[in-house]
Design a protein around this motif. Structure first.
Motif, PDB file in Angstrom:
ATOM      1  N   PHE A   1       0.857  -1.179   0.000  1.00 30.11           N
ATOM      2  CA  PHE A   1       0.000   0.000   0.000  1.00 30.11           C
ATOM      3  C   PHE A   1       0.898   1.234   0.000  1.00 30.11           C
ATOM      4  CE2 PHE A   1      -2.585  -3.137   2.581  1.00 30.11           C
ATOM      5  CZ  PHE A   1      -3.245  -3.612   1.471  1.00 30.11           C
ATOM      6  N   PRO A   2       0.903   2.010  -1.091  1.00 27.54           N
ATOM      7  CA  PRO A   2       1.893   3.079  -1.221  1.00 27.54           C
ATOM      8  C   PRO A   2       1.675   4.229  -0.248  1.00 27.54           C
ATOM      9  CG  PRO A   2       0.339   3.139  -3.049  1.00 27.54           C
ATOM     10  CD  PRO A   2       0.042   1.890  -2.274  1.00 27.54           C
ATOM     11  N   HIS A   3       0.451   4.344   0.287  1.00 24.33           N
ATOM     12  CA  HIS A   3       0.168   5.459   1.181  1.00 24.33           C
ATOM     13  C   HIS A   3       0.432   5.109   2.640  1.00 24.33           C
ATOM     14  CE1 HIS A   3      -3.289   2.917   0.973  1.00 24.33           C
ATOM     15  NE2 HIS A   3      -3.979   3.604   1.842  1.00 24.33           N
ATOM     16  N   ARG A   4       1.021   3.920   2.864  1.00 24.03           N
ATOM     17  CA  ARG A   4       1.335   3.546   4.242  1.00 24.03           C
ATOM     18  C   ARG A   4       2.802   3.138   4.337  1.00 24.03           C
ATOM     19  NH1 ARG A   4      -3.521   3.892   6.344  1.00 24.03           N
ATOM     20  NH2 ARG A   4      -5.302   3.114   5.182  1.00 24.03           N
ATOM     21  N   THR A   5       3.387   3.379   5.511  1.00 20.36           N
ATOM     22  CA  THR A   5       4.788   3.025   5.709  1.00 20.36           C
ATOM     23  C   THR A   5       4.917   1.503   5.789  1.00 20.36           C
ATOM     24  OG1 THR A   5       4.564   3.062   8.091  1.00 20.36           O
ATOM     25  CG2 THR A   5       5.208   5.122   7.036  1.00 20.36           C
TER      26      THR A   5
ATOM     27  N   PRO B   1      -4.454   0.885  -9.153  1.00 17.34           N
ATOM     28  CA  PRO B   1      -4.171  -0.392  -9.817  1.00 17.34           C
ATOM     29  C   PRO B   1      -4.942  -1.555  -9.175  1.00 17.34           C
ATOM     30  CG  PRO B   1      -2.131   0.765  -9.288  1.00 17.34           C
ATOM     31  CD  PRO B   1      -3.239   1.542  -8.674  1.00 17.34           C
ATOM     32  N   ARG B   2      -5.345  -2.511 -10.007  1.00 21.17           N
ATOM     33  CA  ARG B   2      -6.108  -3.668  -9.526  1.00 21.17           C
ATOM     34  C   ARG B   2      -5.381  -4.432  -8.418  1.00 21.17           C
ATOM     35  NH1 ARG B   2     -10.108  -6.851 -10.898  1.00 21.17           N
ATOM     36  NH2 ARG B   2      -9.035  -8.763 -10.367  1.00 21.17           N
ATOM     37  N   GLY B   3      -4.067  -4.485  -8.540  1.00 19.91           N
ATOM     38  CA  GLY B   3      -3.266  -5.225  -7.564  1.00 19.91           C
ATOM     39  C   GLY B   3      -3.465  -4.727  -6.142  1.00 19.91           C
ATOM     40  N   GLN B   4      -3.789  -3.450  -5.994  1.00 19.89           N
ATOM     41  CA  GLN B   4      -4.003  -2.898  -4.662  1.00 19.89           C
ATOM     42  C   GLN B   4      -5.216  -3.528  -3.998  1.00 19.89           C
ATOM     43  OE1 GLN B   4      -2.355  -0.558  -2.716  1.00 19.89           O
ATOM     44  NE2 GLN B   4      -0.725  -1.138  -4.121  1.00 19.89           N
ATOM     45  N   ALA B   5      -6.313  -3.615  -4.732  1.00 18.31           N
ATOM     46  CA  ALA B   5      -7.516  -4.241  -4.188  1.00 18.31           C
ATOM     47  C   ALA B   5      -7.236  -5.710  -3.882  1.00 18.31           C
ATOM     48  CB  ALA B   5      -8.678  -4.119  -5.177  1.00 18.31           C
ATOM     49  N   GLU B   6      -6.500  -6.372  -4.776  1.00 15.45           N
ATOM     50  CA  GLU B   6      -6.203  -7.793  -4.558  1.00 15.45           C
ATOM     51  C   GLU B   6      -5.343  -7.987  -3.321  1.00 15.45           C
ATOM     52  OE1 GLU B   6      -4.547  -9.363  -8.124  1.00 15.45           O
ATOM     53  OE2 GLU B   6      -6.518  -9.540  -9.089  1.00 15.45           O
TER      54      GLU B   6
ATOM     55  N   GLN C   1      -7.622  -7.733  -0.425  1.00 10.85           N
ATOM     56  CA  GLN C   1      -8.442  -8.938  -0.307  1.00 10.85           C
ATOM     57  C   GLN C   1      -7.609 -10.105   0.217  1.00 10.85           C
ATOM     58  OE1 GLN C   1      -9.758  -9.223  -4.352  1.00 10.85           O
ATOM     59  NE2 GLN C   1     -11.629  -8.062  -3.982  1.00 10.85           N
ATOM     60  N   ALA C   2      -6.348 -10.179  -0.247  1.00 10.07           N
ATOM     61  CA  ALA C   2      -5.517 -11.321   0.109  1.00 10.07           C
ATOM     62  C   ALA C   2      -5.207 -11.361   1.604  1.00 10.07           C
ATOM     63  CB  ALA C   2      -4.216 -11.293  -0.691  1.00 10.07           C
ATOM     64  N   ILE C   3      -5.208 -10.191   2.286  1.00 10.06           N
ATOM     65  CA  ILE C   3      -4.991 -10.273   3.732  1.00 10.06           C
ATOM     66  C   ILE C   3      -6.317 -10.375   4.474  1.00 10.06           C
ATOM     67  CG2 ILE C   3      -2.692  -9.239   3.904  1.00 10.06           C
ATOM     68  CD1 ILE C   3      -3.934  -6.602   4.463  1.00 10.06           C
ATOM     69  N   GLY C   4      -7.394 -10.576   3.735  1.00  5.89           N
ATOM     70  CA  GLY C   4      -8.658 -10.921   4.385  1.00  5.89           C
ATOM     71  C   GLY C   4      -9.637  -9.781   4.548  1.00  5.89           C
ATOM     72  N   MET C   5      -9.426  -8.670   3.828  1.00  2.00           N
ATOM     73  CA  MET C   5     -10.381  -7.568   3.946  1.00  2.00           C
ATOM     74  C   MET C   5     -11.624  -7.872   3.114  1.00  2.00           C
ATOM     75  SD  MET C   5      -8.174  -4.104   3.585  1.00  2.00           S
ATOM     76  CE  MET C   5      -6.669  -3.803   4.478  1.00  2.00           C
ATOM     77  N   THR C   6     -12.763  -7.401   3.602  1.00  2.00           N
ATOM     78  CA  THR C   6     -13.987  -7.513   2.815  1.00  2.00           C
ATOM     79  C   THR C   6     -13.970  -6.417   1.750  1.00  2.00           C
ATOM     80  OG1 THR C   6     -15.174  -6.021   4.262  1.00  2.00           O
ATOM     81  CG2 THR C   6     -15.278  -8.352   4.808  1.00  2.00           C
ATOM     82  N   ARG C   7     -14.951  -6.493   0.839  1.00  2.00           N
ATOM     83  CA  ARG C   7     -14.987  -5.521  -0.243  1.00  2.00           C
ATOM     84  C   ARG C   7     -15.053  -4.096   0.303  1.00  2.00           C
ATOM     85  NH1 ARG C   7     -17.083  -8.182  -4.489  1.00  2.00           N
ATOM     86  NH2 ARG C   7     -18.952  -8.723  -3.350  1.00  2.00           N
ATOM     87  N   SER C   8     -15.872  -3.874   1.328  1.00  2.00           N
ATOM     88  CA  SER C   8     -16.028  -2.508   1.829  1.00  2.00           C
ATOM     89  C   SER C   8     -14.768  -2.062   2.576  1.00  2.00           C
ATOM     90  CB  SER C   8     -17.261  -2.396   2.721  1.00  2.00           C
ATOM     91  OG  SER C   8     -17.072  -3.101   3.920  1.00  2.00           O
ATOM     92  N   GLU C   9     -14.095  -2.997   3.262  1.00  2.00           N
ATOM     93  CA  GLU C   9     -12.842  -2.627   3.935  1.00  2.00           C
ATOM     94  C   GLU C   9     -11.773  -2.247   2.918  1.00  2.00           C
ATOM     95  OE1 GLU C   9     -13.335  -5.376   7.964  1.00  2.00           O
ATOM     96  OE2 GLU C   9     -12.347  -6.181   6.199  1.00  2.00           O
TER      97      GLU C   9
ATOM     98  N   ARG D   1     -10.154   1.347   3.175  1.00  2.00           N
ATOM     99  CA  ARG D   1      -8.781   1.428   3.679  1.00  2.00           C
ATOM    100  C   ARG D   1      -7.739   1.507   2.570  1.00  2.00           C
ATOM    101  NH1 ARG D   1      -7.829   2.093   9.151  1.00  2.00           N
ATOM    102  NH2 ARG D   1      -5.774   1.315   8.594  1.00  2.00           N
ATOM    103  N   VAL D   2      -8.024   0.898   1.432  1.00  2.00           N
ATOM    104  CA  VAL D   2      -6.988   0.783   0.403  1.00  2.00           C
ATOM    105  C   VAL D   2      -7.289   1.650  -0.818  1.00  2.00           C
ATOM    106  CG1 VAL D   2      -5.756  -0.802  -1.123  1.00  2.00           C
ATOM    107  CG2 VAL D   2      -6.473  -1.563   1.154  1.00  2.00           C
ATOM    108  N   VAL D   3      -8.483   1.492  -1.373  1.00  2.00           N
ATOM    109  CA  VAL D   3      -8.742   2.119  -2.673  1.00  2.00           C
ATOM    110  C   VAL D   3      -9.042   3.618  -2.541  1.00  2.00           C
ATOM    111  CG1 VAL D   3     -10.221   2.114  -4.709  1.00  2.00           C
ATOM    112  CG2 VAL D   3      -9.490  -0.037  -3.708  1.00  2.00           C
ATOM    113  N   LEU D   4     -10.018   3.977  -1.690  1.00  2.00           N
ATOM    114  CA  LEU D   4     -10.398   5.392  -1.624  1.00  2.00           C
ATOM    115  C   LEU D   4      -9.250   6.313  -1.203  1.00  2.00           C
ATOM    116  CD1 LEU D   4     -14.118   5.504  -0.388  1.00  2.00           C
ATOM    117  CD2 LEU D   4     -13.196   6.048  -2.636  1.00  2.00           C
ATOM    118  N   PRO D   5      -8.445   5.943  -0.161  1.00  2.00           N
ATOM    119  CA  PRO D   5      -7.346   6.849   0.203  1.00  2.00           C
ATOM    120  C   PRO D   5      -6.392   7.115  -0.965  1.00  2.00           C
ATOM    121  CG  PRO D   5      -7.618   5.167   1.881  1.00  2.00           C
ATOM    122  CD  PRO D   5      -8.518   4.785   0.744  1.00  2.00           C
ATOM    123  N   GLN D   6      -6.184   6.092  -1.803  1.00  2.00           N
ATOM    124  CA  GLN D   6      -5.301   6.308  -2.948  1.00  2.00           C
ATOM    125  C   GLN D   6      -6.020   7.033  -4.068  1.00  2.00           C
ATOM    126  OE1 GLN D   6      -2.643   2.980  -4.037  1.00  2.00           O
ATOM    127  NE2 GLN D   6      -3.606   1.882  -2.360  1.00  2.00           N
TER     128      GLN D   6
END
Lengths: 251, 322
Positions: A99-103, B185-190, B193-201, B205-210
């Motif tokens: 995640f590029p926005h996290r350390t 990038p798609r890899g970010q969502a994957e 997901q790979a560490i167990g986040m649900t779609r909304s998480e 946590r990942v997509v919207l901040p970026q």
């Protein structure tokens, strides 16, 4: 630990997996080799529900992948249940996908904090320890853009380990790295294998497979062509396809 | 041409230290400067000498009570409409990208409708809603009502303005948010997901901040646009900045000075918003620029040093050019 039985998968009209069966015992390291486009990555992604397979069955740790069985019925899993299963499987990607926005430290803590609702304060110690384990104790507060490819991939491994996975999947973890950085990532993986982690590794690193793997599988055109001890499969391949591939890779 | 000829004549073995770097000449720039200077002088002349601008009237009203109230209401409308717009925009964007086909269609329909009709029409429509629905009530559909009110008393000019501006903005924001989400990038969502986040998480946590990095600049643009779109509510008679100014000049006939008063305020607020945008962008850039910025900075420095012409012997340089 892991079993796949007759897995089929198509993208449109192209059948990329044509009946793959495989077993991995607890603590075993299985290397999956083969030319690009042979379906290795797709198979690996199926294990972690990143792709859906069309036919066949898979089990991880006794649990069916993609379905919940009750009596004679198989219920397709919902998003939340899939996420739950994934949390016990670690995955390392070819492109790291940190995640590029996290350390580095925040990347490692992200899983436990979000998925397991762990308190960041209590996690700190373990997260630092994981970074130490992959040799990056001093890079905790660096952002991914400030790390080399090899360092990023090691953070990605620490991030996966933070969830205490029962199984680790590696999807060509060194293919995007400069040659001189491959070694540091393989060293971490070697340590992990020595520590008894169950691992399925898609790789082009023949040397690593020969040295670390308990079983080597050679895949081509969506089927497992040859499986066995690495020394056998890599040293004395029985199949024409395997010989062809190895002669090109080792050339 | 002369310079060119000189270099071809020079023998290849000539010593390096008596070569002179001639900076490029830009006669076009000087011409442009001259034109702009004349135009600027004309503009200043107009502003200073045309007595109909009535600057004294401008200064008399610029901080007057009705104008300041109007400014506050304009700001209030801008902020509330943008908040509604951003919230709706995020919801509609996520809806459009949802695997649920019904949701995706409804979200598409929303942005089609609100982008497809003029904002002015929407504002008038909300204002005259009572002509369509005489009562608004809360209750079970087709069943009993718990509370009911007449639309006429419910829809004030303020509420009509908020509904019109906010719902319309939501449609535009949804496209901006959607482009931001698709830029991650798609890899970010994957990875999430790979560490167990649900779609909304994964989304939160990942997509919207970026995605924010891509979303913020056009949103700043939209906010500045919204500041001025609020002036359209003059048609439903809500006394924001422009309406307040118009109420004054309708009485005093000092039309131009009061329009200048309004324009000055719009300009001032836009300046403040632009500065705010800079800081917000910088916040969401964290993790993306440090390494890159450092190397870019040093490259610029190096480049500047390399490009600076040799300072010695400027007269010789001039001669060789002419």
């Amino acid at each position: 630990m892991f079993e796949a039985r007759d897995i089929h998968k198509s993208f449109g009209h192209v059948e990329v997996l044509r009946g793959v069966s495989m077993t991995v015992r607890r603590g075993e390291v299985a290397c999956l080799l083969g030319p690009s486009g042979s379906g290795k990555s797709t198979f690996l992604r199926c294990i972690n529900h990143l792709e859906k397979f069309d036919a066949g069955r898979m089990w991880v740790d006794g649990e069916l992948v993609g379905y919940r069985q009750s009596g004679r019925r198989l219920h397709e899993l919902h998003d939340r249940e899939i996420a739950q299963r994934r949390s016990r499987i670690g995955m390392v990607f070819q492109q790291f996908n940190l995640f590029p926005h996290r350390t580095a430290l925040q990347n490692v803590m992200e899983g436990p904090v979000v998925v397991k609702r762990a308190k960041p304060r209590e996690l700190m110690e373990e997260a630092h320890q994981l970074l130490r384990r992959v040799g990056l104790a001093d890079k905790a507060h660096h952002y991914p853009s400030q790390l080399s490819g090899g360092q990023q991939q090691r953070v990605a491994i620490a991030r996966a380990l933070a969830m205490h996975p029962a199984l680790m999947l590696f999807d060509e973890p060194t293919s995007a790295l400069d040659p001189e950085l491959v070694g540091e990532v393989l060293d971490v993986m070697r340590d992990l294998a020595a520590g008894g982690m169950t691992m399925i590794v898609v790789t082009h690193e023949i040397g690593f497979a020969r040295e670390v793997a308990d079983v080597a599988h050679f895949m081509a055109d969506g089927v497992l062509v040859e499986s066995g001890l690495p020394a056998e499969v890599l040293g004395n391949p029985q199949h024409e396809r395997t010989r062809n591939f190895l002669s090109k890779v080792l050339a | 041409m002369a310079g060119h000829a000189a270099t071809t004549e020079a023998p290849a073995a000539e010593r390096d230290d008596d070569l002179v770097v001639v900076p490029a000449r830009h006669p076009g720039r000087w011409l442009a400067v001259a034109c702009i200077a004349v135009l600027a002088a004309m503009a200043v002349h107009l502003l200073v000498t045309n007595s109909r601008l009535q600057w004294s009237v401008v200064w008399q009203y610029v901080f007057s009570k009705p104008i300041l109230t109007g400014v506050l209401r304009t700001l209030e409308l801008t902020v509330i409409a943008m908040v509604i717009g951003v919230v709706i925009g995020i919801l509609v964007a996520i809806g459009r990208l949802s695997p649920n086909p019904v949701l995706a269609k409804v979200a598409w329909l929303y942005s089609w409708f609100f982008r497809g009709t003029p904002l002015l029409v929407q504002l008038l429509f909300w204002f005259y809603l009572s002509a369509l629905l005489t009562h608004v009530s809360i209750g079970i559909p087709f069943g009993p009502e718990f509370a009911s009110a007449s639309t006429n008393s419910l829809i004030t000019p303020f509420l009509a303005a908020i509904l019109g501006l906010g719902l319309n903005e939501g449609a535009y924001m949804s496209e901006i948010v959607r482009s931001g989400i698709l830029a991650v990038p798609r890899g970010q969502a994957e990875a999430g997901q790979a560490i167990g986040m649900t779609r909304s998480e994964v989304m939160r946590r990942v997509v919207l901040p970026q995605a924010m990095r891509v979303i913020i600049p056009p949103t700043g643009n939209e906010t500045i646009g919204m500041l001025k779109y609020t002036s359209l509510v003059i048609v439903i008679g809500y006394a924001e900045l422009l309406t307040s100014a118009s109420l004054i000049y309708a009485r005093t006939f000092q039309t131009i000075p009061l329009l200048i008063v309004a324009a000055l305020w719009y300009l001032a607020i836009t300046a403040v918003l632009s500065i705010a945008q800079y800081y917000v962008e910088r916040h969401f850039d964290r993790g993306f620029q440090p390494a890159a910025a450092k190397s870019r900075g040093s490259r610029l420095l190096r480049g500047e040093r390399a490009l600076r012409p040799a300072p010695e012997q400027p007269t010789v340089a001039m001669r060789s050019v002419s």
